[in-house]
Design an enzyme around this catalytic site. Structure first.
Site, short mmCIF file in Angstrom:
data_model
loop_
_atom_site.label_atom_id
_atom_site.label_comp_id
_atom_site.label_asym_id
_atom_site.label_seq_id
_atom_site.Cartn_x
_atom_site.Cartn_y
_atom_site.Cartn_z
N HIS A 41 142.15 -80.49 46.01
CA HIS A 41 143.25 -79.76 45.37
C HIS A 41 143.43 -80.25 43.94
CE1 HIS A 41 145.20 -83.51 46.57
NE2 HIS A 41 146.01 -83.29 45.53
N HIS A 125 141.92 -80.97 36.98
CA HIS A 125 140.69 -81.41 37.64
C HIS A 125 140.89 -81.50 39.15
CE1 HIS A 125 143.00 -85.13 37.57
NE2 HIS A 125 142.23 -85.55 38.57
#
Length: 185
Positions: A41, A125
């Site tokens: 995630h 990221h």
């Protein structure tokens, strides 16, 4: 409860491409723990320990503003590491979409107004592995170099998730408590 707000990756093709990268990372023989497929995630905001009343206040505060954002496509491209080459601890793949930055800023500003600390510097990221030591670091850097411009694919993002994190000896367990749906495009 320990909590955070995230964007989850669910595309099977994208997850498979990331898994290949993780396998190549592990094959470098650098000691690491790869992030489980179900735990991949983008953390938009780490909130930390909160109680039920804070959870409700946060959800009530974020719901109106997050519902104004439209769903968007994110491209997963490139690889890198944090914090530095001498202290390489986290390996990531990049998430490229300007909407992520706007959504994160909205969340950060809303929570700052509620007394939560503002994030220092946000870099979109996905953490794909956590490096445990610098053993065989050169081999790991070669893999990272090979993937530094790699295009893993893209996914439509239609919701933001409020998650609970339970730490266990075998790793964290994430549970989605609330989904904030974005407007359909």
């Amino acid at each position: 409860m320990r909590s955070f707000i995230s964007i989850d990756i669910t595309s099977k093709e994208l997850l498979e491409n990331i898994k290949v990268f993780q396998t190549n990372l592990k094959n470098s023989a650098c000691p690491m723990k790869v992030v489980e497929r179900e735990n991949l995630h983008l953390t938009l905001k780490f909130i930390g320990e909160i109680g039920e009343s804070s959870y409700k206040r946060i959800v009530d505060s974020l719901s109106p503003s997050l519902s104004e954002f439209s769903s968007f496509e994110v491209n997963i491209k490139g690889s890198g590491f944090f914090p530095s080459i001498s202290e390489l601890r986290v390996v990531w793949v990049g998430m490229n979409a300007p909407e992520i930055v706007y959504i994160q800023k909205e969340i950060d500003d809303t929570l700052k107004g509620m007394g939560f600390r503002e994030d220092r510097k946000f870099v979109p990221h996905l953490t794909v592995s956590r490096v445990k030591s610098s053993l065989n670091k050169k081999s790991l850097l070669n893999v990272l170099d090979e993937y530094k411009e790699h295009d893993f694919g893209s996914e439509m993002i239609a919701k933001i998730n409020f998650k609970k994190s339970t730490l266990t000896p075998s790793g964290p367990i994430y549970e989605t408590l609330k989904e904030f749906n974005l407007k359909s495009v």
